[in-house]
Write an enzyme that holds these catalytic residues in place. Structure first.
Site, PDB file in Angstrom:
ATOM      1  N   CYS A   2       0.849  -1.185   0.000  1.00 48.78           N
ATOM      2  CA  CYS A   2       0.000   0.000   0.000  1.00 48.78           C
ATOM      3  C   CYS A   2       0.895   1.250   0.000  1.00 48.78           C
ATOM      4  O   CYS A   2       1.953   1.262   0.622  1.00 48.78           O
ATOM      5  CB  CYS A   2      -0.943   0.111   1.178  1.00 48.78           C
ATOM      6  N   TRP A  74      -3.115  -2.466  -1.472  1.00 46.67           N
ATOM      7  CA  TRP A  74      -2.881  -3.896  -1.666  1.00 46.67           C
ATOM      8  C   TRP A  74      -3.715  -4.541  -0.569  1.00 46.67           C
ATOM      9  O   TRP A  74      -3.395  -4.431   0.608  1.00 46.67           O
ATOM     10  CB  TRP A  74      -1.396  -4.200  -1.489  1.00 46.67           C
ATOM     11  N   ASN A 100      -1.848   2.156   6.150  1.00 48.07           N
ATOM     12  CA  ASN A 100      -1.097   0.948   5.785  1.00 48.07           C
ATOM     13  C   ASN A 100      -0.926   0.130   7.042  1.00 48.07           C
ATOM     14  O   ASN A 100      -0.697   0.686   8.114  1.00 48.07           O
ATOM     15  CB  ASN A 100       0.312   1.299   5.289  1.00 48.07           C
ATOM     16  N   GLY A 101      -0.961  -1.192   6.906  1.00 46.24           N
ATOM     17  CA  GLY A 101      -0.751  -2.044   8.069  1.00 46.24           C
ATOM     18  C   GLY A 101      -2.001  -2.841   8.377  1.00 46.24           C
ATOM     19  O   GLY A 101      -2.934  -2.903   7.564  1.00 46.24           O
ATOM     20  N   GLU A 483      16.144 -18.347  -8.538  1.00 45.02           N
ATOM     21  CA  GLU A 483      15.799 -16.963  -8.874  1.00 45.02           C
ATOM     22  C   GLU A 483      15.224 -16.882 -10.290  1.00 45.02           C
ATOM     23  O   GLU A 483      14.273 -16.132 -10.536  1.00 45.02           O
ATOM     24  CB  GLU A 483      17.038 -16.079  -8.697  1.00 45.02           C
ATOM     25  N   LYS A 487      11.505 -15.435 -11.108  1.00 40.44           N
ATOM     26  CA  LYS A 487      11.227 -14.331 -12.051  1.00 40.44           C
ATOM     27  C   LYS A 487      10.120 -14.735 -13.000  1.00 40.44           C
ATOM     28  O   LYS A 487       9.196 -13.967 -13.256  1.00 40.44           O
ATOM     29  CB  LYS A 487      12.479 -13.960 -12.877  1.00 40.44           C
ATOM     30  N   HIS A 506      14.938 -36.999  -7.762  1.00 40.37           N
ATOM     31  CA  HIS A 506      14.144 -37.352  -6.587  1.00 40.37           C
ATOM     32  C   HIS A 506      12.738 -36.782  -6.670  1.00 40.37           C
ATOM     33  O   HIS A 506      12.114 -36.514  -5.649  1.00 40.37           O
ATOM     34  CB  HIS A 506      14.852 -36.877  -5.318  1.00 40.37           C
TER      35      HIS A 506
END
Ligand code: G6P
Length: 610
Positions: A2, A74, A100-101, A483, A487, A506
């Site tokens: 946010c 968000w 926010n929070g 990574e 992405k 495996h």
């Protein structure tokens, strides 16, 4: 997570808030809203989706007020719709706030307030705050005192900006757990959840600390603690320029950030490499480096991409320094009651310096008396301020939600720390000089890989409709595989997994058929032959192989369906080169699938809630 922006001054607040929100859009983009004080009342506009929708809505309006607040959301509590979007109001409509929070005890507070006649309009926890402050004002407290007393009843986290039509000369900001920064202008002041909206307006800022609140007018700012103690704040100068937070002609921030890595890596190393001595100089760590050298245990903690950089750091520290290193997800570390002592050292890695879990992890480590180092990109961020010592990335603002340039700078900083420690411990001058030379050559080598973007784009076009991808690598290339897979899944929504190449047998091998592309990070190193065997195992099952290979490797061309060649370097520095084609591959696949690369669904750039 946010974004918040507030303005009080002489200018028309609406375009300032909209532009500020656009710069914060990477923090959340489910819905957005602004509240403007005009003609003695608060005018609120909210829209679902991107800031553009909100901008279109306010364009036809006659908003000219010079006090306002804005928010890009968000969602945590309540679906992302117009009703749940911020700013929120209480019963009277005279008070509006952005938050926010997470308010953890909001249900209890809400029931109590409802029983006293307060009518709630949204499903959010944030609305509760408006009613709580209003109730205290009904009980006779003035606005500032009502906010202060109200917040002392709140459990959870907040970064808040509050405005009131009865107090048109002030905004109130308060912080616990969600960052807020106040930008000081001439006859105007700004409040924001990070410095991005302030760039171009002011370079003088004040960071609020947890438990502080500020009363901000056009010309003044007064800070005190929520438990009513005065606080003296110092003004910090920020030096971000406008170009750094603009796309500069690129289609997306992510592409710009991938392409600028030769410069960002130069910036990360600038003034730090000691080319004559074969070592490095890290001003932010100084003498504290010794606590790392003599640590019984080093724990590197982080989330997401930063966690992948941490894994590479583990390998580097063990190779060059020989100290035991563990890498922990910050979210696990903070709740696991880890066995730590004053001979343990914790390194936290965070691009934003605000990730809630990483912040909680360092607080836990400090409680247990560990020395804590930070590796952050955002200057003045909470983690940078709360750690005992640290190293900044100097990669410039990273705005694309999927981290790219911060990752390579994090790996570079870890290499520099490992180099300093290694030279203090056992590695020779000759080896130190070799590492320095190779580090200095990395930006050029990254440029060479970037110059190959057309071939990578072509491969992306060929594989864009695949539904699954596997990324495999060994040693230093294992975190690169993780990574690369992250992405791809983040921005293209294709399922992708990273694995150590040998672990394929495996489990993941069961998935391999002609529709499963497998990306091998197969550059020449001491375990190259083993990776070649793994490639054969995939080919035997008709999997499609895309290989990242060292220039001049003829062997691999016979085995892989597609090969992307990269220049050679030391094993420990290979991740810096090998990740580049994977960033580009993910980018071009996402673009060709029509995905919103800079703002992928459900994600946020900085995760300030746990
Ligand atoms: C979010 C971002 C990732 C980032 C992670 C950790 O998930 O989308 O790109 O790697 O948070 O963020 P930090 O700022 O702590 O590095």
């Amino acid at each position: 997570m946010c974004g918040i922006v507030g303005y009080i001054g002489e200018q028309n607040a609406t375009p300032l808030l909209i532009n500020g929100l656009k710069r914060l859009e990477y923090r959340g983009y489910d819905s957005a809203g602004i509240a403007i004080l005009q003609d003695h009342s608060i005018n609120i506009y909210k829209k679902v989706g991107k800031i553009k929708n909100l901008e279109d809505a306010v364009n036809g309006s006659e908003l000219t007020g010079s006090v306002g607040i804005g928010h890009t959301r968000w969602a945590t509590h309540g679906v992302p719709n117009e009703v749940n979007a911020h700013p929120h109001t209480g019963n009277s409509g005279a008070l509006a706030l952005v938050h926010n929070g997470i308010i953890e005890n909001y249900e209890t507070l809400k029931k109590e307030l409802q029983s006293k006649g307060h009518v709630f309009k949204t499903e959010t926890d944030s609305e509760t705050l408006c009613h709580l402050f209003e109730k205290l004002m009904e009980d006779g407290f003035d606005l500032v005192e009502a906010v202060r007393l109200g917040l002392s009843r709140v459990e959870g986290t907040f970064g808040l900006v509050i405005m009131s039509s009865n107090h048109p000369d002030m905004l109130i900001a308060a912080r616990r757990g969600s960052p807020l920064v106040i930008g000081l202008g001439k006859g105007e002041n700004f409040i924001a959840s990070d410095a991005a909206p302030l760039v171009g307006h002011t370079t003088d800022v004040v960071y609020l600390e947890d438990g502080e609140m500020a009363v901000v007018t056009k010309t003044e700012m007064n800070v005190k603690t929520i438990d009513d103690r005065p606080v003296n704040k110092s003004i910090v100068t920020i030096d971000t320029d406008l170009q750094e937070i603009e796309k500069s002609g690129y289609a997306h921030f992510m592409l710009k950030e991938i392409m600028e890595q030769p410069q960002t890596l130069e910036n990360t190393m600038r003034g730090r490499l000691l080319m004559q001595e074969g070592s490095a100089k890290l001003g932010g760590i100084g003498k504290d480096i010794e606590s790392l050298l003599y640590a019984r245990r080093v724990i590197i903690t982080a989330c997401g991409t930063s966690w992948h950089a941490a894994l590479i750091g583990e390998y580097m520290f063990e190779e060059l320094v020989g100290i035991p290193v563990e890498v922990e997800y910050a979210s696990e570390f903070r709740y696991r009651d880890p066995v730590l002592g004053n001979d343990s050292v914790v390194i936290a890695i965070s691009q934003s310096g605000e990730t809630a879990d990483t912040l909680a992890a360092i607080r836990e480590a400090k409680r247990k008396k560990c020395k804590v180092f930070g590796i952050c990109n955002v200057v003045g961020s909470t983690i940078a301020r709360e750690t005992d010592a640290g190293v900044y990335l100097h990669a410039g603002p990273e705005i694309g939600v999927a981290s790219t340039k911060a990752f390579t700078s994090q790996v570079t900083v870890l290499a520099l720390i490992a180099l300093v420690l290694g030279r203090m411990r056992s590695i020779s001058t000759a080896r130190g000089l070799e590492i320095c030379r190779e580090l200095a050559a990395i930006p050029d080598k990254v440029s060479q890989v970037l110059a190959n973007h057309e071939q990578i784009k072509e491969i992306a076009g060929e594989f864009k409709d695949m539904r699954n991808f596997l990324y495999l690598g060994r040693g230093y290339n294992f975190p690169v595989a993780l990574e690369g897979a992250l992405k791809l899944k983040e921005i293209s929504y294709i399922h992708a997994e990273g694995y150590p190449a040998a672990e394929m047998k495996h489990g993941p091998i069961a998935l391999i058929d002609k529709d499963m592309p497998v990306v091998f990070i197969a550059t020449r190193d001491s375990i190259y032959d083993k990776v070649i065997s793994n490639i054969e195992e995939v080919r035997a099952r008709k999997g499609k192989v895309i290989a990242i290979a060292t220039e001049g490797d003829k062997e691999i061309s016979k085995r892989a369906d597609r090969v992307i060649f990269v220049p050679p370097t030391l094993d420990m520095l290979k991740p810096l080169i090998n990740i580049i084609p994977l960033q580009l591959l993910a980018y071009y696949i996402a673009v060709s699938r029509g995905c919103d690369v800079d703002q992928p669904r459900n994600l946020a750039k900085s995760v300030t809630v746990e």
